[in-house]
Design a protein around this motif. Structure first.
Motif, PDB file in Angstrom:
ATOM      1  N   ARG A 141       1.071  -1.025   0.290  1.00  0.00           N
ATOM      2  CA  ARG A 141      -0.185  -0.226   0.281  1.00  0.00           C
ATOM      3  C   ARG A 141       0.615   1.045   0.099  1.00  0.00           C
ATOM      4  NH1 ARG A 141      -5.012   0.700   2.617  1.00  0.00           N
ATOM      5  NH2 ARG A 141      -5.149   3.061   3.980  1.00  0.00           N
ATOM      6  N   ASN A 142       2.122   1.266   1.194  1.00  0.00           N
ATOM      7  CA  ASN A 142       3.174   2.578   1.010  1.00  0.00           C
ATOM      8  C   ASN A 142       3.988   2.850  -0.095  1.00  0.00           C
ATOM      9  OD1 ASN A 142       1.817   3.326   3.113  1.00  0.00           O
ATOM     10  ND2 ASN A 142       2.830   2.047   4.477  1.00  0.00           N
ATOM     11  N   ARG A 143       4.216   1.761  -0.710  1.00  0.00           N
ATOM     12  CA  ARG A 143       4.966   1.895  -2.023  1.00  0.00           C
ATOM     13  C   ARG A 143       4.275   2.239  -3.362  1.00  0.00           C
ATOM     14  NH1 ARG A 143       6.027  -2.693  -2.560  1.00  0.00           N
ATOM     15  NH2 ARG A 143       7.767  -3.427  -0.909  1.00  0.00           N
ATOM     16  N   ALA A 144       3.051   2.610  -3.172  1.00  0.00           N
ATOM     17  CA  ALA A 144       2.335   2.186  -3.947  1.00  0.00           C
ATOM     18  C   ALA A 144       1.955   3.454  -4.361  1.00  0.00           C
ATOM     19  CB  ALA A 144       0.536   1.811  -4.530  1.00  0.00           C
ATOM     20  N   LYS A 145       1.300   4.513  -3.418  1.00  0.00           N
ATOM     21  CA  LYS A 145       0.972   5.338  -2.994  1.00  0.00           C
ATOM     22  C   LYS A 145       3.102   6.367  -3.582  1.00  0.00           C
ATOM     23  CE  LYS A 145      -0.308   5.226   1.240  1.00  0.00           C
ATOM     24  NZ  LYS A 145      -0.780   5.645   2.610  1.00  0.00           N
ATOM     25  N   ALA A 146       3.671   6.243  -2.983  1.00  0.00           N
ATOM     26  CA  ALA A 146       5.073   6.316  -3.192  1.00  0.00           C
ATOM     27  C   ALA A 146       5.776   6.894  -4.247  1.00  0.00           C
ATOM     28  CB  ALA A 146       6.098   6.609  -2.057  1.00  0.00           C
ATOM     29  N   GLU A 147       4.855   5.614  -5.131  1.00  0.00           N
ATOM     30  CA  GLU A 147       5.746   5.349  -6.499  1.00  0.00           C
ATOM     31  C   GLU A 147       5.280   6.436  -7.512  1.00  0.00           C
ATOM     32  OE1 GLU A 147       5.534   1.668  -7.469  1.00  0.00           O
ATOM     33  OE2 GLU A 147       7.530   1.184  -6.247  1.00  0.00           O
ATOM     34  N   ALA A 148       3.795   6.434  -6.740  1.00  0.00           N
ATOM     35  CA  ALA A 148       2.545   7.578  -7.491  1.00  0.00           C
ATOM     36  C   ALA A 148       2.539   8.984  -7.851  1.00  0.00           C
ATOM     37  CB  ALA A 148       0.931   6.929  -6.904  1.00  0.00           C
ATOM     38  N   LEU A 149       2.966   8.948  -6.341  1.00  0.00           N
ATOM     39  CA  LEU A 149       3.700  10.558  -5.850  1.00  0.00           C
ATOM     40  C   LEU A 149       4.698  11.098  -5.764  1.00  0.00           C
ATOM     41  CD1 LEU A 149       2.613  13.642  -4.649  1.00  0.00           C
ATOM     42  CD2 LEU A 149       3.097  12.468  -2.772  1.00  0.00           C
ATOM     43  N   TYR A 150       6.494  10.554  -6.564  1.00  0.00           N
ATOM     44  CA  TYR A 150       6.938  10.523  -6.937  1.00  0.00           C
ATOM     45  C   TYR A 150       7.088  10.785  -8.416  1.00  0.00           C
ATOM     46  CZ  TYR A 150       9.228  10.487  -2.035  1.00  0.00           C
ATOM     47  OH  TYR A 150       9.817  10.448  -1.339  1.00  0.00           O
ATOM     48  N   GLY A 151       6.842   9.408  -8.558  1.00  0.00           N
ATOM     49  CA  GLY A 151       6.485   9.774 -10.670  1.00  0.00           C
ATOM     50  C   GLY A 151       5.862  10.273 -11.490  1.00  0.00           C
ATOM     51  N   PHE A 152       4.378  11.407 -10.070  1.00  0.00           N
ATOM     52  CA  PHE A 152       4.088  12.765 -10.684  1.00  0.00           C
ATOM     53  C   PHE A 152       5.044  13.667 -10.943  1.00  0.00           C
ATOM     54  CE2 PHE A 152       1.764  16.853  -9.746  1.00  0.00           C
ATOM     55  CZ  PHE A 152       1.322  16.970 -10.604  1.00  0.00           C
ATOM     56  N   ILE A 153       5.723  13.658  -9.572  1.00  0.00           N
ATOM     57  CA  ILE A 153       6.153  15.457  -9.320  1.00  0.00           C
ATOM     58  C   ILE A 153       7.942  14.876 -10.686  1.00  0.00           C
ATOM     59  CG2 ILE A 153       8.370  16.184  -7.341  1.00  0.00           C
ATOM     60  CD1 ILE A 153       6.601  15.233  -5.466  1.00  0.00           C
ATOM     61  N   ASP A 154       8.591  13.551 -10.365  1.00  0.00           N
ATOM     62  CA  ASP A 154       9.455  13.777 -11.388  1.00  0.00           C
ATOM     63  C   ASP A 154       9.025  14.074 -13.048  1.00  0.00           C
ATOM     64  OD1 ASP A 154      10.555  13.796  -9.434  1.00  0.00           O
ATOM     65  OD2 ASP A 154      11.180  10.999  -9.317  1.00  0.00           O
ATOM     66  N   ALA A 155       7.683  13.717 -13.211  1.00  0.00           N
ATOM     67  CA  ALA A 155       7.941  13.824 -14.733  1.00  0.00           C
ATOM     68  C   ALA A 155       6.856  15.217 -14.940  1.00  0.00           C
ATOM     69  CB  ALA A 155       6.883  13.103 -14.738  1.00  0.00           C
TER      70      ALA A 155
END
Length: 360
Positions: free
Chosen positions: A266-280
């Protein structure tokens, strides 16, 4: 109306747990009293505390060679309590310094006259990374090695457990405990303020290996003396009863959700979504080295710092609260502990997308 609360702590709690607690707040276990009113030495509350401890042991995989203590004073109290319990005057203690919470633990040890060795200090990076594994050498005569797996303010997290050899490893897990599986056996002592993933503020959980219980100095305050508290099942003084009660409910929620493996997914999915958006995005940025990014606390900046207050105000109006960064670093910070659903992170991403469209 419930909001998406991105506070770094006290943090949001699982809604199901809040509803369950509310339903029995005025009449707990048929006593005609609230759990806030019953005696901490009564059989019902003693059983409640025992149930919470048993669940914590089950969920985290804590062996019988560790004691679990429910204490007051928060994690900050343990900055002083740990040296009292694990050192004699003049002993050497080793530290890894990755931010403000590490620094506070270091300052407390220095105040007690210990020989403090900072094996790694990430000041050159402005505390935006962690020391590489194997880049420091622990003193074999150190009383313990202390580190902070996750720095809440800077959003910096270790991707590994430091090797300490025969030296006890001590960890401030306030903002990572219960977020994923950990090997408790790697540690001599784990401590954590409850107000991130474990419940309300006021409770501190200490998990200490039994062979470390006989080292306390004679002048250690009794309520922070691990051996004394262990012998009294944390009931030497009045414990934070409501925090213990709510911890039990949260642990049951974690267990029912699939345990720490499910929390990690659950936590990995949330972090990946938010960091992925920020980086892109090209408009937002995260200052932390990629291999040291926290799953729990995500600081970020926007291209126009002068709009920070506008961002926070508009986000709050949209039901996305407590996004202002820590006063020492500025910008924004989203804390996405266990209770934050993926839907909350997606709502933040949607808001950030719209804010960039209107202001980029």
């Amino acid at each position: 109306m419930r909001v998406h609360n991105f506070s770094s702590g006290p943090a949001m709690l699982p809604f199901e747990v809040l509803e369950a607690a509310a339903s029995e707040l005025s009449d707990w276990r048929g006593s005609g009293m609230s759990v806030l009113e019953v005696s901490h030495r009564g059989k019902d509350f003693v059983a409640c505390a025992a149930e919470a401890e048993a669940l914590l042991r089950e969920v985290m995989g804590i062996g019988d060679n560790y004691k679990v203590l429910f204490l007051q004073g928060g994690a900050s109290g343990q900055f002083d309590a740990i040296p009292f319990n694990l050192t004699a005057a003049g002993d050497r203690v080793d530290f890894l310094n990755t931010g403000q919470w590490s620094a506070k633990a270091i300052s407390a040890a220095k105040r007690q006259g210990l020989e403090v060795s900072v094996l790694a200090d990430q000041a050159d990076s402005k505390y935006t990374d962690t020391p590489a594994a194997g880049s420091f050498e622990v003193h074999p005569d150190a009383a313990y090695l202390h580190y902070t797996p996750n720095e809440t303010i800077g959003g910096v997290e270790f991707g590994y457990i430091p090797e300490s050899g025969s030296v006890p490893l001590v960890a401030d897990m306030s903002s990572t405990i219960l977020s994923r599986p950990i090997d408790v056996n790697r540690y001599g002592l784990i401590y954590a303020g409850a107000q991130k993933n474990m419940g309300p503020s006021g409770l501190c959980v200490v998990i200490v290996r039994e062979d470390l219980l006989d080292k306390a100095r004679p002048n250690t305050p009794s309520v922070w003396n691990y051996a004394a508290m262990a012998a009294a099942d944390s009931m030497l003084n009045t414990p934070p009863t409501f925090g213990v009660y709510l911890l039990g409910k949260i642990l049951q929620w974690v267990k029912d959700a699939g345990g720490l493996t499910a929390m990690a997914d659950r936590n990995r999915a949330k972090a990946e979504a938010l960091y992925g958006f920020i980086d892109a995005s090209g408009y937002y940025s995260n200052p932390v080295a990629t291999d040291s990014r926290s799953w729990m606390n995500v600081p970020f900046r926007q291209a126009k710092d002068e709009l920070d207050k506008t961002f926070v105000a508009e986000a709050t109006a949209a039901g996305l609260t407590n996004l202002a960064g820590h006063r020492s670093v500025g910008g924004m910070r989203a804390s996405i502990y266990n209770a934050m659903p993926l839907e909350g992170v997606q709502a933040l991403i949607d808001f950030m997308t719209d804010f960039e469209r209107r202001n980029g």
